[in-house]
Scaffold this motif. Structure first.
Motif, short mmCIF file in Angstrom:
data_model
loop_
_atom_site.label_atom_id
_atom_site.label_comp_id
_atom_site.label_asym_id
_atom_site.label_seq_id
_atom_site.Cartn_x
_atom_site.Cartn_y
_atom_site.Cartn_z
N ALA A 192 113.97 68.40 0.38
CA ALA A 192 113.53 67.16 1.01
C ALA A 192 114.15 65.99 0.27
CB ALA A 192 112.01 67.07 0.97
N TYR A 193 114.72 65.06 1.01
CA TYR A 193 115.28 63.83 0.42
C TYR A 193 114.34 62.70 0.79
CZ TYR A 193 119.49 66.60 -0.09
OH TYR A 193 120.37 67.58 -0.44
N THR A 194 113.83 62.01 -0.22
CA THR A 194 112.80 61.01 0.06
C THR A 194 112.75 59.97 -1.05
OG1 THR A 194 110.44 60.73 0.46
CG2 THR A 194 111.04 62.51 -1.02
N GLY A 195 111.80 59.05 -0.96
CA GLY A 195 111.58 58.06 -2.02
C GLY A 195 110.80 58.70 -3.16
N ARG A 196 110.42 57.87 -4.14
CA ARG A 196 109.72 58.45 -5.28
C ARG A 196 108.31 58.90 -4.87
NH1 ARG A 196 111.52 59.13 -9.72
NH2 ARG A 196 113.16 57.58 -9.92
N LEU A 197 107.94 60.10 -5.24
CA LEU A 197 106.63 60.63 -4.87
C LEU A 197 105.70 60.57 -6.07
CD1 LEU A 197 107.57 63.87 -2.90
CD2 LEU A 197 107.25 61.57 -2.04
N ASN A 198 104.39 60.53 -5.82
CA ASN A 198 103.49 60.66 -6.95
C ASN A 198 103.32 62.15 -7.26
OD1 ASN A 198 101.49 61.62 -5.18
ND2 ASN A 198 100.86 59.51 -4.73
N SER A 199 102.82 62.42 -8.45
CA SER A 199 102.90 63.79 -8.96
C SER A 199 102.13 64.79 -8.10
CB SER A 199 102.42 63.83 -10.40
OG SER A 199 101.18 63.17 -10.49
N ALA A 200 101.04 64.34 -7.48
CA ALA A 200 100.24 65.26 -6.65
C ALA A 200 101.06 65.76 -5.46
CB ALA A 200 98.99 64.55 -6.16
N ASP A 201 101.87 64.85 -4.89
CA ASP A 201 102.66 65.22 -3.72
C ASP A 201 103.82 66.15 -4.06
OD1 ASP A 201 101.06 63.77 -2.10
OD2 ASP A 201 102.31 61.97 -2.10
N LYS A 202 104.21 66.10 -5.33
CA LYS A 202 105.42 66.83 -5.72
C LYS A 202 105.21 68.33 -5.74
CE LYS A 202 107.48 63.54 -8.57
NZ LYS A 202 107.93 63.15 -9.87
N LYS A 203 103.95 68.77 -5.82
CA LYS A 203 103.69 70.22 -5.87
C LYS A 203 103.99 70.81 -4.51
CE LYS A 203 99.94 69.91 -9.20
NZ LYS A 203 99.16 68.76 -8.73
N SER A 204 105.21 71.25 -4.38
CA SER A 204 105.62 71.73 -3.07
C SER A 204 106.64 72.83 -3.23
CB SER A 204 106.20 70.55 -2.28
OG SER A 204 107.28 70.96 -1.50
N ASP A 205 106.76 73.66 -2.20
CA ASP A 205 107.73 74.76 -2.26
C ASP A 205 109.15 74.25 -2.13
OD1 ASP A 205 105.54 76.32 -2.30
OD2 ASP A 205 105.60 76.86 -0.17
N LEU A 206 109.30 73.02 -1.62
CA LEU A 206 110.63 72.50 -1.39
C LEU A 206 111.20 71.87 -2.67
CD1 LEU A 206 109.26 72.36 1.53
CD2 LEU A 206 111.09 70.77 2.04
N ALA A 207 112.50 71.89 -2.79
CA ALA A 207 113.15 71.12 -3.84
C ALA A 207 113.13 69.68 -3.36
CB ALA A 207 114.57 71.59 -4.03
N VAL A 208 112.50 68.80 -4.14
CA VAL A 208 112.40 67.41 -3.70
C VAL A 208 113.40 66.54 -4.45
CG1 VAL A 208 110.89 65.40 -3.50
CG2 VAL A 208 109.97 67.68 -3.13
N GLN A 209 114.24 65.86 -3.70
CA GLN A 209 115.23 64.97 -4.30
C GLN A 209 114.77 63.55 -4.04
OE1 GLN A 209 118.46 65.93 -5.77
NE2 GLN A 209 118.16 63.81 -6.44
N GLU A 210 114.37 62.86 -5.12
CA GLU A 210 113.84 61.50 -4.94
C GLU A 210 114.92 60.46 -5.19
OE1 GLU A 210 109.58 61.49 -6.87
OE2 GLU A 210 110.87 62.95 -7.80
N TYR A 211 114.93 59.44 -4.34
CA TYR A 211 115.88 58.35 -4.51
C TYR A 211 115.12 57.04 -4.60
CZ TYR A 211 119.51 61.57 -2.95
OH TYR A 211 120.37 62.63 -2.82
N THR A 212 115.58 56.14 -5.47
CA THR A 212 114.99 54.80 -5.43
C THR A 212 115.94 53.84 -4.74
OG1 THR A 212 115.89 54.46 -7.63
CG2 THR A 212 113.56 55.03 -7.50
N GLN A 213 117.21 54.18 -4.70
CA GLN A 213 118.21 53.33 -4.05
C GLN A 213 118.93 54.09 -2.95
OE1 GLN A 213 118.65 50.06 -4.64
NE2 GLN A 213 116.93 50.21 -6.07
N LEU A 214 119.13 53.43 -1.83
CA LEU A 214 119.80 54.07 -0.71
C LEU A 214 121.26 54.44 -1.07
CD1 LEU A 214 119.73 54.89 2.25
CD2 LEU A 214 120.30 52.55 2.88
N THR A 215 121.88 53.62 -1.92
CA THR A 215 123.28 53.88 -2.32
C THR A 215 123.48 55.29 -2.85
OG1 THR A 215 122.99 51.70 -3.27
CG2 THR A 215 125.17 52.65 -3.44
N GLU A 216 122.47 55.79 -3.60
CA GLU A 216 122.59 57.13 -4.19
C GLU A 216 122.74 58.18 -3.10
OE1 GLU A 216 119.09 57.66 -6.66
OE2 GLU A 216 119.11 55.52 -7.10
#
Ligand code: TYD
Ligand code: MG
Length: 466
Positions: free
Chosen positions: A423-447
């Protein structure tokens, strides 16, 4: 003889004026103003009812209450939108384009409720009894004990309902065909529709039956749109979808007894409407995972996560003013995403023709789709197909930042259920991060832009037109 006072009523929005005009001042519709008798219409009521001067009883806000008594139709997708079933004594308007499937939906609901032992009356003003029977047989529900009538006069309908055994549900198909003796205007005019709807709403309150009014929505001003009755009824549901797709979406836009952001998903088949319990699987069906320009958005519709494919095509434009065509999303929002890509991320995209499409005919209103849209655009621009097992969600701010959105955990869970891995998304809080998916967090769209462009066959900072 006293002169009969007339007013001019816009058939589109219901505004009244003292004189005829070609264009309604309130809603801007052309040719929608029609002359109607004033003192027989709505608004003349209190005078004749002699209510003036009689006090009513004031009571405390706190006090005994009963839960709204609900009649579940047994169709889960419908009950989800009404908030658990039709409420007894309430009036519901079901609006939608002609031919979208309103009669089919309500006939199926009527028969489902009758099978469950409810007393249902179906009054059709558009079809003869034989036609309704034929449709029911085609739907395979011809044996249900629904009481039928083909009638358009409000007084006759009310008299029929009064002497019938106390109904649980009354369906009136459609409100535009009704006419009452109390009003002089022609059937289908705003005054007729409003007065008839008022009579039916009053019947609902008095008898405790749930009354469903079907209303066609037309751009044509000649037939009064159901908008004029929206404020009278307790709930307004819209049945939408486009003719080229088989998906139909029932959406609550007003509900005095429940939430309005729920949707019910149906598929129109040869045998009527089929309920779709897992819309994501349906919307992602037949997805071409190898093509550039396709991104999966993990969205929310009410309390339910819905995954849907967003398709973008960025093509060199032969025109001075490039074309922008958007289906299923807000075009102003697209302009914003494009401006952010251009200004904050150094992507040269504005000179291209841009087509954006939400697959399956779904309409998305969430800003959370920004990131998926940006990903699809960059993917198409740079000819870089996105990973087939990835979902995108996040709101883009004007500064080029990616902002977190609500219900991240629900979105991730739904994506996991359907076999997505990243999943590609914004920064998540720690509770949401517990997931089966590899979460890729971005703070800037450029990345994210850099990442997609890196595997592209075309650079992002060059105009693709030569
Ligand atoms: P209908 O319920 O009559 O629409 P509305 O009441 O909103 O005007 O639906 C009409 C369309 O639905 C019609 O074009 C045919 C299609 N349809 C099917 O595809 N399968 C069916 O089983 C039925 C009953 C209708
Ligand atoms: Mg119909």
């Amino acid at each position: 003889m006293a002169r009969v006072k007339t007013t001019f009523v816009c058939q589109s929005c219901g505004a009244t004026t003292g004189q005829w005009a070609g264009r309604c001042d309130s809603c801007g519709e052309w040719n929608s103003i029609v002359e109607e008798m004033a003192d027989t219409g709505v608004g003349a009521g209190p005078k004749s009812a002699k209510a003036a001067g009689r006090p009513t009883q004031l009571v405390a806000l706190s006090g005994e209450t009963e839960d709204a008594l609900r009649i579940p139709s047994g169709m889960e997708e419908l009950d989800r939108v009404t908030g658990g079933g039709f409420v007894k004594g309430s009036a519901v308007l079901v609006g939608g384009d002609p031919g979208i499937g309103k009669s089919t939906l309500l006939l199926q609901a009527a028969t489902a409720l009758a099978e469950a032992g409810g007393n249902v009356i179906y009054v059709s003003g558009e079809e003869a009894v034989a036609q309704v029977r034929l449709r029911a047989q085609r739907l395979g529900v011809g044996g249900a004990e629904v009481k039928l009538a083909s009638e358009t006069n409000v007084e006759t309908i009310l008299a029929t309902l009064e002497q019938a055994e106390k109904p649980d549900l009354v369906i009136i198909d459609s409100i535009q065909t009704l006419w009452t003796d109390r009003v002089d205007s022609a059937p289908g005019t705003v005054t007729q529709v409003r007065t008839s709807a008022q009579a039916m709403t009053r019947f609902a309150k008095k008898s405790g039956a749930a009354v469903v009014l079907v209303g066609h929505v037309t751009k044509d001003g000649q037939i009064a749109g159901p908008r004029v009755v929206e404020h009278m009824v307790d709930a307004v549901l819209y049945f939408e979808g486009d003719a080229s797709h088989t998906f139909r979406i029932l959406r609550g836009v007003k509900n005095r007894y429940g939430a309005t952001d729920e949707i019910g998903v149906f598929e129109m088949t040869q045998l009527g409407l089929r309920q779709v319990a897992n819309p994501s699987a349906l919307f992602l069906d037949q997805r071409d995972t190898s093509a550039a320009g396709s991104a999966v958005f993990a969205g929310m519709e009410g309390t339910r996560p819905v995954l849907v494919e967003i398709q973008a095509l960025v093509a060199p434009s032969p025109l001075g003013t490039p074309r922008r065509a958007v289906v299923g999303w807000d075009s102003a929002r697209l302009s914003m995403v494009l401006a952010v890509l251009e200004t904050r991320c150094g992507v040269r995209i504005g000179g291209n023709d841009i087509y954006l499409n939400v697959a399956g005919g779904l309409k998305i209103g969430e800003p959370a789709a920004d990131l998926a849209v940006a990903a699809a655009l960059i993917s198409s621009l740079t000819d870089s197909p996105l990973p087939a097992d990835a979902v995108y969600f996040g709101e883009i701010s004007l500064s080029g930042g990616v902002r977190p959105v609500v219900h991240a955990a629900l979105r991730l869970r739904e994506a996991g259920k359907l076999g997505f891995e990243t999943a590609y998304t914004g920064r998540l809080n720690s509770a949401d991060k517990k997931s089966d998916l590899a979460v890729q967090e971005y703070t800037q769209l450029t990345e994210l832009v850099g990442r997609i462009a890196a595997s592209g066959r075309r650079p992002a900072n060059e105009a693709s037109a030569d």
